[in-house]
Design a protein around this motif. Structure first.
Motif, PDB file in Angstrom:
ATOM      1  N   ALA A   1       2.064  -0.862  -6.663  1.00 47.84           N
ATOM      2  CA  ALA A   1       1.655  -0.638  -5.272  1.00 47.84           C
ATOM      3  C   ALA A   1       0.474   0.315  -5.183  1.00 47.84           C
ATOM      4  O   ALA A   1      -0.249   0.319  -4.207  1.00 47.84           O
ATOM      5  CB  ALA A   1       2.834  -0.101  -4.468  1.00 47.84           C
ATOM      6  N   GLY A   2       0.278   1.129  -6.201  1.00 50.53           N
ATOM      7  CA  GLY A   2      -0.852   2.042  -6.226  1.00 50.53           C
ATOM      8  C   GLY A   2      -0.561   3.357  -5.527  1.00 50.53           C
ATOM      9  O   GLY A   2       0.573   3.683  -5.196  1.00 50.53           O
ATOM     10  N   TYR A   3      -1.631   4.087  -5.301  1.00 52.46           N
ATOM     11  CA  TYR A   3      -1.546   5.401  -4.693  1.00 52.46           C
ATOM     12  C   TYR A   3      -2.616   5.505  -3.619  1.00 52.46           C
ATOM     13  O   TYR A   3      -3.531   4.697  -3.557  1.00 52.46           O
ATOM     14  CB  TYR A   3      -1.763   6.494  -5.758  1.00 52.46           C
ATOM     15  CG  TYR A   3      -0.757   6.416  -6.870  1.00 52.46           C
ATOM     16  CD1 TYR A   3       0.501   6.993  -6.720  1.00 52.46           C
ATOM     17  CD2 TYR A   3      -1.043   5.753  -8.055  1.00 52.46           C
ATOM     18  CE1 TYR A   3       1.443   6.910  -7.737  1.00 52.46           C
ATOM     19  CE2 TYR A   3      -0.108   5.664  -9.065  1.00 52.46           C
ATOM     20  CZ  TYR A   3       1.131   6.250  -8.898  1.00 52.46           C
ATOM     21  OH  TYR A   3       2.056   6.160  -9.891  1.00 52.46           O
ATOM     22  N   GLY A   4      -2.492   6.510  -2.794  1.00 51.80           N
ATOM     23  CA  GLY A   4      -3.501   6.765  -1.781  1.00 51.80           C
ATOM     24  C   GLY A   4      -3.635   5.628  -0.779  1.00 51.80           C
ATOM     25  O   GLY A   4      -2.651   5.089  -0.280  1.00 51.80           O
ATOM     26  N   LYS A   5      -4.895   5.257  -0.485  1.00 43.63           N
ATOM     27  CA  LYS A   5      -5.165   4.210   0.499  1.00 43.63           C
ATOM     28  C   LYS A   5      -4.613   2.863   0.069  1.00 43.63           C
ATOM     29  O   LYS A   5      -4.154   2.086   0.905  1.00 43.63           O
ATOM     30  CB  LYS A   5      -6.673   4.095   0.744  1.00 43.63           C
ATOM     31  CG  LYS A   5      -7.255   5.273   1.475  1.00 43.63           C
ATOM     32  CD  LYS A   5      -8.753   5.101   1.683  1.00 43.63           C
ATOM     33  CE  LYS A   5      -9.326   6.342   2.339  1.00 43.63           C
ATOM     34  NZ  LYS A   5     -10.762   6.237   2.545  1.00 43.63           N
ATOM     35  N   ALA A   6      -4.645   2.584  -1.231  1.00 38.41           N
ATOM     36  CA  ALA A   6      -4.113   1.305  -1.723  1.00 38.41           C
ATOM     37  C   ALA A   6      -2.611   1.210  -1.440  1.00 38.41           C
ATOM     38  O   ALA A   6      -2.113   0.156  -1.035  1.00 38.41           O
ATOM     39  CB  ALA A   6      -4.379   1.151  -3.217  1.00 38.41           C
ATOM     40  N   ARG A   7      -1.900   2.306  -1.625  1.00 40.73           N
ATOM     41  CA  ARG A   7      -0.460   2.314  -1.351  1.00 40.73           C
ATOM     42  C   ARG A   7      -0.189   2.165   0.140  1.00 40.73           C
ATOM     43  O   ARG A   7       0.715   1.439   0.555  1.00 40.73           O
ATOM     44  CB  ARG A   7       0.186   3.604  -1.895  1.00 40.73           C
ATOM     45  CG  ARG A   7       1.663   3.739  -1.617  1.00 40.73           C
ATOM     46  CD  ARG A   7       2.442   2.583  -2.227  1.00 40.73           C
ATOM     47  NE  ARG A   7       3.835   2.638  -1.929  1.00 40.73           N
ATOM     48  CZ  ARG A   7       4.772   2.990  -2.808  1.00 40.73           C
ATOM     49  NH1 ARG A   7       4.432   3.315  -4.034  1.00 40.73           N
ATOM     50  NH2 ARG A   7       6.024   2.994  -2.456  1.00 40.73           N
ATOM     51  N   ALA A   8      -0.984   2.837   0.959  1.00 36.63           N
ATOM     52  CA  ALA A   8      -0.822   2.723   2.410  1.00 36.63           C
ATOM     53  C   ALA A   8      -1.062   1.275   2.850  1.00 36.63           C
ATOM     54  O   ALA A   8      -0.298   0.723   3.650  1.00 36.63           O
ATOM     55  CB  ALA A   8      -1.767   3.676   3.133  1.00 36.63           C
ATOM     56  N   ALA A   9      -2.097   0.646   2.309  1.00 33.97           N
ATOM     57  CA  ALA A   9      -2.386  -0.754   2.656  1.00 33.97           C
ATOM     58  C   ALA A   9      -1.228  -1.653   2.218  1.00 33.97           C
ATOM     59  O   ALA A   9      -0.846  -2.575   2.938  1.00 33.97           O
ATOM     60  CB  ALA A   9      -3.687  -1.199   2.004  1.00 33.97           C
ATOM     61  N   HIS A  10      -0.670  -1.378   1.040  1.00 34.29           N
ATOM     62  CA  HIS A  10       0.481  -2.138   0.547  1.00 34.29           C
ATOM     63  C   HIS A  10       1.664  -2.007   1.508  1.00 34.29           C
ATOM     64  O   HIS A  10       2.324  -3.004   1.842  1.00 34.29           O
ATOM     65  CB  HIS A  10       0.860  -1.648  -0.855  1.00 34.29           C
ATOM     66  CG  HIS A  10       2.133  -2.215  -1.376  1.00 34.29           C
ATOM     67  ND1 HIS A  10       2.234  -3.493  -1.857  1.00 34.29           N
ATOM     68  CD2 HIS A  10       3.382  -1.679  -1.475  1.00 34.29           C
ATOM     69  CE1 HIS A  10       3.482  -3.727  -2.235  1.00 34.29           C
ATOM     70  NE2 HIS A  10       4.191  -2.639  -2.019  1.00 34.29           N
ATOM     71  N   GLU A  11       1.931  -0.800   1.962  1.00 31.98           N
ATOM     72  CA  GLU A  11       3.049  -0.571   2.882  1.00 31.98           C
ATOM     73  C   GLU A  11       2.822  -1.287   4.211  1.00 31.98           C
ATOM     74  O   GLU A  11       3.765  -1.829   4.791  1.00 31.98           O
ATOM     75  CB  GLU A  11       3.269   0.926   3.115  1.00 31.98           C
ATOM     76  CG  GLU A  11       3.753   1.669   1.888  1.00 31.98           C
ATOM     77  CD  GLU A  11       5.091   1.175   1.363  1.00 31.98           C
ATOM     78  OE1 GLU A  11       5.946   0.726   2.158  1.00 31.98           O
ATOM     79  OE2 GLU A  11       5.300   1.252   0.147  1.00 31.98           O
ATOM     80  N   TRP A  12       1.580  -1.329   4.681  1.00 28.37           N
ATOM     81  CA  TRP A  12       1.297  -2.051   5.925  1.00 28.37           C
ATOM     82  C   TRP A  12       1.469  -3.551   5.740  1.00 28.37           C
ATOM     83  O   TRP A  12       1.938  -4.245   6.644  1.00 28.37           O
ATOM     84  CB  TRP A  12      -0.108  -1.713   6.457  1.00 28.37           C
ATOM     85  CG  TRP A  12      -0.127  -0.373   7.123  1.00 28.37           C
ATOM     86  CD1 TRP A  12      -0.727   0.759   6.670  1.00 28.37           C
ATOM     87  CD2 TRP A  12       0.500  -0.014   8.360  1.00 28.37           C
ATOM     88  NE1 TRP A  12      -0.510   1.796   7.538  1.00 28.37           N
ATOM     89  CE2 TRP A  12       0.238   1.348   8.592  1.00 28.37           C
ATOM     90  CE3 TRP A  12       1.260  -0.705   9.288  1.00 28.37           C
ATOM     91  CZ2 TRP A  12       0.708   2.027   9.712  1.00 28.37           C
ATOM     92  CZ3 TRP A  12       1.729  -0.036  10.416  1.00 28.37           C
ATOM     93  CH2 TRP A  12       1.452   1.312  10.621  1.00 28.37           C
ATOM     94  N   ARG A  13       1.108  -4.075   4.564  1.00 25.51           N
ATOM     95  CA  ARG A  13       1.338  -5.502   4.304  1.00 25.51           C
ATOM     96  C   ARG A  13       2.830  -5.812   4.274  1.00 25.51           C
ATOM     97  O   ARG A  13       3.277  -6.851   4.793  1.00 25.51           O
ATOM     98  CB  ARG A  13       0.672  -5.935   2.992  1.00 25.51           C
ATOM     99  CG  ARG A  13      -0.840  -6.064   3.088  1.00 25.51           C
ATOM    100  CD  ARG A  13      -1.455  -6.694   1.855  1.00 25.51           C
ATOM    101  NE  ARG A  13      -1.233  -5.920   0.647  1.00 25.51           N
ATOM    102  CZ  ARG A  13      -2.007  -4.926   0.214  1.00 25.51           C
ATOM    103  NH1 ARG A  13      -3.071  -4.581   0.898  1.00 25.51           N
ATOM    104  NH2 ARG A  13      -1.725  -4.291  -0.894  1.00 25.51           N
ATOM    105  N   LEU A  14       3.617  -4.925   3.703  1.00 24.65           N
ATOM    106  CA  LEU A  14       5.076  -5.113   3.717  1.00 24.65           C
ATOM    107  C   LEU A  14       5.613  -5.028   5.146  1.00 24.65           C
ATOM    108  O   LEU A  14       6.521  -5.771   5.518  1.00 24.65           O
ATOM    109  CB  LEU A  14       5.767  -4.080   2.827  1.00 24.65           C
ATOM    110  CG  LEU A  14       5.576  -4.245   1.318  1.00 24.65           C
ATOM    111  CD1 LEU A  14       6.310  -3.138   0.576  1.00 24.65           C
ATOM    112  CD2 LEU A  14       6.029  -5.608   0.850  1.00 24.65           C
TER     113      LEU A  14
END
Length: 181
Positions: free
Chosen positions: A103-116
């Motif tokens: 899922a990554g960290y930082g903005k990449a993780r936030a984007a992943h959480e929004w996709r979920l």
């Protein structure tokens, strides 16, 4: 009977998933493995039909019908994602494929959480649609308060998951020391 069918569908999901991935990677039969994986949506269709028939035959709408609607919504929104995620890990572990990205960290993780979260919205929309259809079907003939309660449960799940996504946006998860985000 509906609860037993929901449990059977969940167990069947994992059994078919394991069988499909085993056929695909261990038995080197990718087409047969894909065919087994394609059988998964049939279980949810059976659950939908049985739930509908149960209501049609005069069963009082209760928590079992609501749970079935949420289960179907969840599998519509997350089923393919789960299969794809596990397929990537099976390809890595069993067939020497590349390691799937996390899922990554930082903005990449936030984007992943929004996709979920969007998947959760889809799951809730499907469940809400099924529940509302059941409410209309039952009409004034029965007590639909249980089905309405499940509608609110679906909306609460969307709200809670939205708060999780907001949390990852406001306070992004940082990469461990020494790891690039």
């Amino acid at each position: 009977m509906i609860v037993a069918l929901i449990i059977a569908c969940e167990v069947g999901f994992w059994v078919l998933l394991a069988a499909g991935l085993a056929l695909r990677y261990l038995a080197k039969m990718p087409r047969l493995g894909a065919a087994v994986l394609l059988c998964e949506p049939l279980m949810e269709l059976v659950l939908l039909v049985v739930t509908t028939l149960d209501l049609r035959n005069g069963a009082a709408p209760d928590w079992k019908h609501g749970l079935a609607a949420l289960y179907i919504g969840y599998t519509v929104a997350y089923g393919h994602y789960t299969i794809k995620w596990l397929d990537g890990h099976a390809a890595h572990r069993l067939a020497g494929g590349p390691k799937p990205p996390g899922a990554g960290y930082g903005k990449a993780r936030a984007a992943h959480e929004w996709r979920l979260w969007v998947r959760t919205v889809i799951a809730a929309a499907v469940a809400l649609g099924l529940l509302q259809t059941a409410i209309w079907y039952v009409g004034d003939a029965g007590d639909v308060s249980s089905l309405k309660a499940w509608q609110f449960a679906a909306l609460r799940a969307v709200g809670i998951h939205g708060l999780v996504a907001v949390g990852y946006t406001v306070r992004p998860k940082k990469a461990p020391a020494g790891q690039v985000s």
